[in-house]
Design a protein around this motif. Structure first.
Motif, PDB file in Angstrom:
ATOM      1  N   TYR A 255     -21.523  23.170  21.226  1.00  0.00           N
ATOM      2  CA  TYR A 255     -23.118  24.292  21.185  1.00  0.00           C
ATOM      3  C   TYR A 255     -22.816  25.569  20.388  1.00  0.00           C
ATOM      4  CZ  TYR A 255     -19.592  25.748  24.633  1.00  0.00           C
ATOM      5  OH  TYR A 255     -18.000  26.293  24.762  1.00  0.00           O
ATOM      6  N   ASN A 256     -23.622  25.971  20.281  1.00  0.00           N
ATOM      7  CA  ASN A 256     -23.045  27.584  19.260  1.00  0.00           C
ATOM      8  C   ASN A 256     -23.821  28.592  19.804  1.00  0.00           C
ATOM      9  OD1 ASN A 256     -26.131  27.146  18.731  1.00  0.00           O
ATOM     10  ND2 ASN A 256     -26.676  28.795  18.961  1.00  0.00           N
ATOM     11  N   SER A 257     -22.853  29.791  19.634  1.00  0.00           N
ATOM     12  CA  SER A 257     -22.957  31.208  19.820  1.00  0.00           C
ATOM     13  C   SER A 257     -23.454  32.160  18.662  1.00  0.00           C
ATOM     14  CB  SER A 257     -21.360  32.021  19.910  1.00  0.00           C
ATOM     15  OG  SER A 257     -20.741  32.255  19.124  1.00  0.00           O
ATOM     16  N   ASP A 258     -24.475  33.218  19.999  1.00  0.00           N
ATOM     17  CA  ASP A 258     -24.940  34.089  18.860  1.00  0.00           C
ATOM     18  C   ASP A 258     -24.040  34.716  17.997  1.00  0.00           C
ATOM     19  OD1 ASP A 258     -24.532  37.581  20.536  1.00  0.00           O
ATOM     20  OD2 ASP A 258     -24.108  35.311  22.113  1.00  0.00           O
ATOM     21  N   LYS A 259     -24.785  35.687  16.946  1.00  0.00           N
ATOM     22  CA  LYS A 259     -24.187  36.067  16.067  1.00  0.00           C
ATOM     23  C   LYS A 259     -22.956  37.019  16.270  1.00  0.00           C
ATOM     24  CE  LYS A 259     -24.377  37.634  11.469  1.00  0.00           C
ATOM     25  NZ  LYS A 259     -25.254  37.973  10.088  1.00  0.00           N
ATOM     26  N   GLU A 260     -23.689  38.059  17.328  1.00  0.00           N
ATOM     27  CA  GLU A 260     -22.898  39.255  17.984  1.00  0.00           C
ATOM     28  C   GLU A 260     -21.903  38.705  18.344  1.00  0.00           C
ATOM     29  OE1 GLU A 260     -26.782  39.829  16.759  1.00  0.00           O
ATOM     30  OE2 GLU A 260     -26.660  38.853  17.898  1.00  0.00           O
ATOM     31  N   SER A 261     -21.191  37.194  18.700  1.00  0.00           N
ATOM     32  CA  SER A 261     -20.492  36.779  19.790  1.00  0.00           C
ATOM     33  C   SER A 261     -19.567  36.208  19.112  1.00  0.00           C
ATOM     34  CB  SER A 261     -20.965  36.608  21.079  1.00  0.00           C
ATOM     35  OG  SER A 261     -21.048  36.923  21.975  1.00  0.00           O
ATOM     36  N   GLY A 262     -19.928  35.852  17.420  1.00  0.00           N
ATOM     37  CA  GLY A 262     -18.720  34.893  16.886  1.00  0.00           C
ATOM     38  C   GLY A 262     -20.177  34.521  15.537  1.00  0.00           C
ATOM     39  N   GLY A 263     -21.024  33.975  16.585  1.00  0.00           N
ATOM     40  CA  GLY A 263     -21.971  32.841  15.278  1.00  0.00           C
ATOM     41  C   GLY A 263     -21.299  31.594  14.813  1.00  0.00           C
ATOM     42  N   ASN A 264     -20.441  31.235  15.705  1.00  0.00           N
ATOM     43  CA  ASN A 264     -20.036  29.676  15.652  1.00  0.00           C
ATOM     44  C   ASN A 264     -20.018  28.988  16.452  1.00  0.00           C
ATOM     45  OD1 ASN A 264     -18.460  30.830  14.092  1.00  0.00           O
ATOM     46  ND2 ASN A 264     -16.908  32.080  15.505  1.00  0.00           N
ATOM     47  N   ILE A 265     -19.858  28.133  16.824  1.00  0.00           N
ATOM     48  CA  ILE A 265     -20.144  26.390  16.533  1.00  0.00           C
ATOM     49  C   ILE A 265     -18.547  26.299  17.840  1.00  0.00           C
ATOM     50  CG2 ILE A 265     -20.903  24.304  16.946  1.00  0.00           C
ATOM     51  CD1 ILE A 265     -22.596  24.382  14.908  1.00  0.00           C
ATOM     52  N   LEU A 266     -19.262  26.055  19.024  1.00  0.00           N
ATOM     53  CA  LEU A 266     -17.826  25.985  20.387  1.00  0.00           C
ATOM     54  C   LEU A 266     -17.969  24.071  20.647  1.00  0.00           C
ATOM     55  CD1 LEU A 266     -18.429  29.467  21.922  1.00  0.00           C
ATOM     56  CD2 LEU A 266     -17.206  28.963  19.462  1.00  0.00           C
ATOM     57  N   ILE A 267     -16.894  24.037  21.441  1.00  0.00           N
ATOM     58  CA  ILE A 267     -16.952  22.948  21.993  1.00  0.00           C
ATOM     59  C   ILE A 267     -16.017  22.634  23.618  1.00  0.00           C
ATOM     60  CG2 ILE A 267     -14.544  22.360  20.859  1.00  0.00           C
ATOM     61  CD1 ILE A 267     -15.432  18.934  21.188  1.00  0.00           C
ATOM     62  N   THR A 268     -16.857  22.130  24.258  1.00  0.00           N
ATOM     63  CA  THR A 268     -16.386  22.380  25.492  1.00  0.00           C
ATOM     64  C   THR A 268     -15.761  20.646  25.838  1.00  0.00           C
ATOM     65  OG1 THR A 268     -17.266  24.210  26.238  1.00  0.00           O
ATOM     66  CG2 THR A 268     -16.780  22.417  27.947  1.00  0.00           C
ATOM     67  N   GLU A 269     -15.162  20.384  26.463  1.00  0.00           N
ATOM     68  CA  GLU A 269     -14.918  18.832  27.217  1.00  0.00           C
ATOM     69  C   GLU A 269     -15.526  18.748  28.500  1.00  0.00           C
ATOM     70  OE1 GLU A 269     -11.600  15.495  28.400  1.00  0.00           O
ATOM     71  OE2 GLU A 269     -11.009  17.363  27.020  1.00  0.00           O
ATOM     72  N   VAL A 270     -16.722  17.992  29.156  1.00  0.00           N
ATOM     73  CA  VAL A 270     -17.300  17.790  29.780  1.00  0.00           C
ATOM     74  C   VAL A 270     -17.009  16.234  30.625  1.00  0.00           C
ATOM     75  CG1 VAL A 270     -18.596  19.500  29.553  1.00  0.00           C
ATOM     76  CG2 VAL A 270     -19.558  16.946  29.313  1.00  0.00           C
ATOM     77  N   GLY A 281     -12.621  26.364  22.713  1.00  0.00           N
ATOM     78  CA  GLY A 281     -12.521  27.620  21.813  1.00  0.00           C
ATOM     79  C   GLY A 281     -13.650  26.535  20.278  1.00  0.00           C
ATOM     80  N   VAL A 282     -13.390  26.968  19.020  1.00  0.00           N
ATOM     81  CA  VAL A 282     -13.827  26.480  17.889  1.00  0.00           C
ATOM     82  C   VAL A 282     -13.498  25.244  17.333  1.00  0.00           C
ATOM     83  CG1 VAL A 282     -14.410  27.562  15.433  1.00  0.00           C
ATOM     84  CG2 VAL A 282     -13.936  29.552  17.638  1.00  0.00           C
ATOM     85  N   PHE A 283     -14.965  24.650  17.178  1.00  0.00           N
ATOM     86  CA  PHE A 283     -15.385  23.426  16.544  1.00  0.00           C
ATOM     87  C   PHE A 283     -15.432  23.924  14.943  1.00  0.00           C
ATOM     88  CE2 PHE A 283     -18.097  20.393  15.659  1.00  0.00           C
ATOM     89  CZ  PHE A 283     -17.539  18.940  15.815  1.00  0.00           C
ATOM     90  N   TYR A 284     -16.672  24.879  14.885  1.00  0.00           N
ATOM     91  CA  TYR A 284     -16.941  24.958  12.956  1.00  0.00           C
ATOM     92  C   TYR A 284     -17.139  26.590  13.407  1.00  0.00           C
ATOM     93  CZ  TYR A 284     -19.579  25.126   8.953  1.00  0.00           C
ATOM     94  OH  TYR A 284     -19.125  25.458   7.923  1.00  0.00           O
ATOM     95  N   ASP A 285     -16.192  26.854  12.026  1.00  0.00           N
ATOM     96  CA  ASP A 285     -16.424  28.642  11.870  1.00  0.00           C
ATOM     97  C   ASP A 285     -17.032  28.831  11.011  1.00  0.00           C
ATOM     98  OD1 ASP A 285     -15.231  31.822  11.710  1.00  0.00           O
ATOM     99  OD2 ASP A 285     -13.095  30.316  11.889  1.00  0.00           O
TER     100      ASP A 285
END
Length: 327
Positions: A255-270, A281-285
């Protein structure tokens, strides 16, 4: 704040990355053992499209249809949409995930008015699922931001309206938006479910989280009222654009964070039963250079001839492009 992979990664990665095109050496693995995707090119720009009511496009969804549909117009269908009014669900097609993609000449294939079913300011965020049992393409889309709807098709182009599947009234009091949904076939035997939905929820506090639900057939849904991904738990103001991925016998949400929070794609194991919340953490910087300009969002994934691809939004929200990265 921008999440740093080295400081935020909580588990060691496993497995190796796939070989890139041309036999290049594999890239170092991203969290979860996924390949490090690298930007290759832009696939769609609003100014190059015939249907371009607002000068912006979002939320790509790519599907291989060559082995599912009779006489498709391309091997791959790429769905996307403008967001702002009137929006409109659009289609492009091509024979490779590398591109090029050709705009379907009769876009939008779903508009913001569909009598007698609805008349709304906009429709957007297409996600298309190949429904195995029905042997149909099922399109989930929002319009307006408080409602996610379902339409169904035999050819992936001409759709029949089905029903609203998610509204703010199905979530706790204070919910203002339920949108940007993606649906995946995923077995949850303990819940009698074969399909899972991940989506973005906004509230009167104006912070966006990722929520989820489950369904036996993809039409009738039960939703967890607690966030699957809490924005604060990953150091973001807002999170959105969720997508489910599977690897090494477990399940992840990217999922993505807003640009002000980094603008990156993050990953969580569910986990396969969605009981874990292991934020990796960061899946795609996102890169600071064009076309990303510090923001990557709403990823969709596909594999073409053994090579993994990520199709995603690149650039400022509502002024970006649809880009392609290769794993």
């Amino acid at each position: 704040m921008e999440l740093d992979r080295r400081s935020f990664l909580r588990t060691a990665t496993a497995g190796g990355a796939l070989l890139a095109v041309g036999g290049a050496l594999p890239a170092s693995a991203a969290p979860g053992g996924f390949p490090d995707y690298r930007y290759v090119r832009t696939l769609l720009k609003p100014e190059q499209l015939k249907y371009n009511p607002t000068g912006e496009i979002i939320f790509p969804c790519v599907r291989g249809v060559y082995d599912r549909l009779s006489n498709p117009i391309g091997r791959y269908y790429l769905y996307y949409a403008p967001h702002d009014a009137p929006g409109g669900i659009c289609l492009a097609y091509g024979d490779s995930l590398e591109g090029p993609f050709t705009e379907y000449p009769h876009n939008p294939i779903v508009a913001n008015e569909w009598q007698p079913h609805y008349s709304v300011k906009h429709v957007s965020s297409p996600h298309v699922l190949w429904h195995r049992e029905a042997r149909e393409m099922w399109l989930y889309f929002h319009g307006d931001n408080n409602t996610t709807r379902l339409a169904r098709s035999k050819d992936g182009i001409h759709f029949t309206y089905d029903k609203a599947v998610l509204t703010t009234s199905m979530m706790p009091s204070g919910t203002t938006e339920t949108s940007y949904a993606r649906v995946f076939r995923h077995h949850l035997p303990s819940r009698g479910a074969r399909y899972v939905m991940v989506f973005m929820r906004n509230t009167t506090a104006n912070h966006r989280d990722i929520c989820w639900g489950w369904s036996p057939e993809g039409r009738n849904w039960t939703f967890d009222h607690e966030p699957l991904i809490d924005h604060a738990k990953v150091g973001a103001v807002n999170v959105g654009g969720p997508h489910l991925l599977h690897k090494n016998g477990t399940t992840y949400v990217v999922y993505n964070s807003d640009k002000e929070s980094g603008g990156n794609i993050l990953i969580t194991e569910v986990g396969n039963d969605f009981s874990r919340r292991d934020h990796l953490g960061v899946f795609y910087d996102s890169r600071s250079t064009a076309p990303e300009n510090g923001r990557a969002a709403a990823p969709a994934f596909g594999t073409d001839r053994g090579v993994p691809y990520m199709i995603y939004e690149a650039g400022e929200r509502l002024s970006g492009v649809i880009a392609m990265a290769r794993g």
